[in-house]
Design a protein around this motif. Structure first.
Motif, mmCIF file in Angstrom:
data_model
loop_
_atom_site.group_PDB
_atom_site.id
_atom_site.type_symbol
_atom_site.label_atom_id
_atom_site.label_comp_id
_atom_site.label_asym_id
_atom_site.label_seq_id
_atom_site.Cartn_x
_atom_site.Cartn_y
_atom_site.Cartn_z
ATOM 1 N N THR A 112 -0.690 -9.353 -4.740
ATOM 2 C CA THR A 112 0.018 -10.432 -5.430
ATOM 3 C C THR A 112 1.114 -9.866 -6.328
ATOM 4 O O THR A 112 1.084 -9.991 -7.567
ATOM 5 N N LEU A 113 2.075 -9.240 -5.715
ATOM 6 C CA LEU A 113 3.123 -8.540 -6.456
ATOM 7 C C LEU A 113 3.877 -9.465 -7.399
ATOM 8 O O LEU A 113 4.161 -10.631 -7.087
ATOM 9 N N GLU A 114 4.216 -8.891 -8.563
ATOM 10 C CA GLU A 114 5.032 -9.575 -9.562
ATOM 11 C C GLU A 114 6.317 -8.777 -9.768
ATOM 12 O O GLU A 114 6.375 -7.593 -9.460
ATOM 13 N N LEU A 115 7.336 -9.462 -10.301
ATOM 14 C CA LEU A 115 8.607 -8.775 -10.533
ATOM 15 C C LEU A 115 8.415 -7.533 -11.411
ATOM 16 O O LEU A 115 9.070 -6.502 -11.201
ATOM 17 N N GLY A 116 7.513 -7.625 -12.355
ATOM 18 C CA GLY A 116 7.263 -6.530 -13.286
ATOM 19 C C GLY A 116 6.603 -5.318 -12.656
ATOM 20 O O GLY A 116 6.480 -4.278 -13.310
ATOM 21 N N ASP A 117 6.199 -5.446 -11.418
ATOM 22 C CA ASP A 117 5.591 -4.297 -10.728
ATOM 23 C C ASP A 117 6.647 -3.371 -10.156
ATOM 24 O O ASP A 117 6.310 -2.293 -9.638
ATOM 25 N N THR A 172 0.851 -1.193 0.000
ATOM 26 C CA THR A 172 0.000 0.000 0.000
ATOM 27 C C THR A 172 0.883 1.239 0.000
ATOM 28 O O THR A 172 1.781 1.358 0.829
ATOM 29 N N LEU A 173 0.626 2.125 -0.932
ATOM 30 C CA LEU A 173 1.364 3.374 -1.048
ATOM 31 C C LEU A 173 0.421 4.531 -0.734
ATOM 32 O O LEU A 173 -0.763 4.481 -1.059
ATOM 33 N N SER A 174 0.974 5.574 -0.127
ATOM 34 C CA SER A 174 0.148 6.690 0.308
ATOM 35 C C SER A 174 0.550 7.994 -0.365
ATOM 36 O O SER A 174 1.725 8.216 -0.667
ATOM 37 N N CYS A 175 -0.433 8.847 -0.571
ATOM 38 C CA CYS A 175 -0.208 10.137 -1.216
ATOM 39 C C CYS A 175 -1.047 11.208 -0.541
ATOM 40 O O CYS A 175 -2.257 11.046 -0.390
ATOM 41 N N LYS A 221 -9.612 5.213 -15.208
ATOM 42 C CA LYS A 221 -8.710 4.113 -14.903
ATOM 43 C C LYS A 221 -7.921 3.774 -16.155
ATOM 44 O O LYS A 221 -8.470 3.728 -17.257
ATOM 45 N N GLY A 222 -6.634 3.496 -15.959
ATOM 46 C CA GLY A 222 -5.782 3.095 -17.062
ATOM 47 C C GLY A 222 -5.877 1.598 -17.293
ATOM 48 O O GLY A 222 -6.661 0.892 -16.666
ATOM 49 N N ASN A 223 -5.051 1.127 -18.198
ATOM 50 C CA ASN A 223 -5.093 -0.267 -18.606
ATOM 51 C C ASN A 223 -4.165 -1.121 -17.739
ATOM 52 O O ASN A 223 -3.107 -1.566 -18.192
ATOM 53 N N PHE A 224 -4.560 -1.324 -16.520
ATOM 54 C CA PHE A 224 -3.794 -2.144 -15.586
ATOM 55 C C PHE A 224 -4.698 -3.236 -15.040
ATOM 56 O O PHE A 224 -5.914 -3.079 -14.956
ATOM 57 N N PRO A 225 -4.102 -4.374 -14.625
ATOM 58 C CA PRO A 225 -4.936 -5.466 -14.089
ATOM 59 C C PRO A 225 -5.587 -5.080 -12.771
ATOM 60 O O PRO A 225 -5.189 -4.115 -12.102
ATOM 61 N N GLY A 226 -6.568 -5.876 -12.393
ATOM 62 C CA GLY A 226 -7.326 -5.604 -11.185
ATOM 63 C C GLY A 226 -6.510 -5.686 -9.904
ATOM 64 O O GLY A 226 -6.981 -5.270 -8.842
ATOM 65 N N ARG A 227 -5.275 -6.207 -10.005
ATOM 66 C CA ARG A 227 -4.410 -6.240 -8.817
ATOM 67 C C ARG A 227 -4.071 -4.829 -8.325
ATOM 68 O O ARG A 227 -3.677 -4.635 -7.182
ATOM 69 N N LEU A 268 -2.441 5.179 -14.104
ATOM 70 C CA LEU A 268 -3.086 4.096 -13.374
ATOM 71 C C LEU A 268 -4.558 4.416 -13.117
ATOM 72 O O LEU A 268 -5.442 3.704 -13.549
ATOM 73 N N PHE A 269 -4.813 5.451 -12.340
ATOM 74 C CA PHE A 269 -6.189 5.888 -12.070
ATOM 75 C C PHE A 269 -6.212 7.287 -11.488
ATOM 76 O O PHE A 269 -5.172 7.812 -11.079
#
Lengths: 112, 115
Positions: A80-85, A20-23, A57-63, A46-47
């Motif tokens: 469900t983090l992936e290396l590509g994130d 979780t990231l905060s802004c 919303k941009g074209n990113f998966p529901g994750r 992203l959104f």
């Protein structure tokens, strides 16, 4: 006036975890947008949130998900983090009557 | 859908030389155009913007850009480069949809300034 702040600035997570990231936007700014920046894909939208509602919303998966609170602060979550994130995640805020977006310093996420 | 093309992923100039960073856009409606600069390990800083009115816009740090509708271009210039200008520069287009706007960015141009 304080600028856009993002926490944490750096984060290291393991594949499969969530984050979780905060802004916190500039005072008086009610629109918050999130962008992902990677060397390969560049800056991607992203959104965007306004008055606690996701308007775009941009074209990113529901994750990838986000939310905005009544004080305009926003969080984004990646499950469900992936290396590509692995990327720099940038938050930007703007006034309701302006097209200018002001960016925070970003959160550098590294997924191992 | 809108798009932005920045010609040249890297541009090298000598200190004191003219800086020219190229940006072409594609948009089906009149766009708002922006240039942002990013220093290492930092976020994006707005350099200048074009919304309506005068097509030559001046920004911070001596930069300026000219909106040319016929050429769909918004090139960034600075008469004399300074070492502190070394950074990555992004051109962006914003198109309004139902009262809100989204920025679409180019891939960026890294400006290298040599003494």
């Amino acid at each position: 006036k304080a600028g856009v702040t993002q926490t944490p600035r750096y984060l290291i997570k393991t594949r499969g975890q969530q984050v979780t990231l905060s802004c916190s936007p500039i005072s008086g700014h009610r629109s918050v947008s999130w962008y992902q920046q990677t060397p390969g894909q560049g800056l991607q939208f992203l959104f965007e949130y306004f008055s606690e509602t996701q308007r775009n919303k941009g074209n990113f998966p529901g994750r990838f998900s986000g939310r905005q609170f009544s004080n305009s602060r926003s969080e984004m979550n990646v499950s469900t983090l992936e290396l590509g994130d692995s990327a720099l995640y940038l938050c930007a805020s703007s006034r309701i009557d302006s097209y200018e977006q002001y960016f925070g310093p970003g959160t550098r996420l590294t997924v191992t | 859908a809108q798009s932005v093309t920045q010609l040249g992923s890297h541009v090298s100039v000598s200190e004191g030389a003219l800086v020219l960073l190229r940006c072409n856009y594609s948009s089906s409606v009149p766009p708002y155009l922006f240039w942002y600069v990013q220093y290492p390990n930092q976020g994006l800083q707005l350099l200048l913007k074009y919304t309506t009115g005068a097509t030559l816009v001046k920004g911070i740090n001596g930069f300026e850009a000219e909106f040319k509708k016929s050429e769909t271009s918004f090139h960034l210039t600075k008469p004399s480069a300074h070492m502190s200008d070394a950074a990555e520069y992004f051109c962006a287009v914003s198109v309004t949809n139902s009262g809100y706007s989204t920025l679409t960015f180019g891939k960026g141009t890294m400006l290298l300034v040599s003494p």
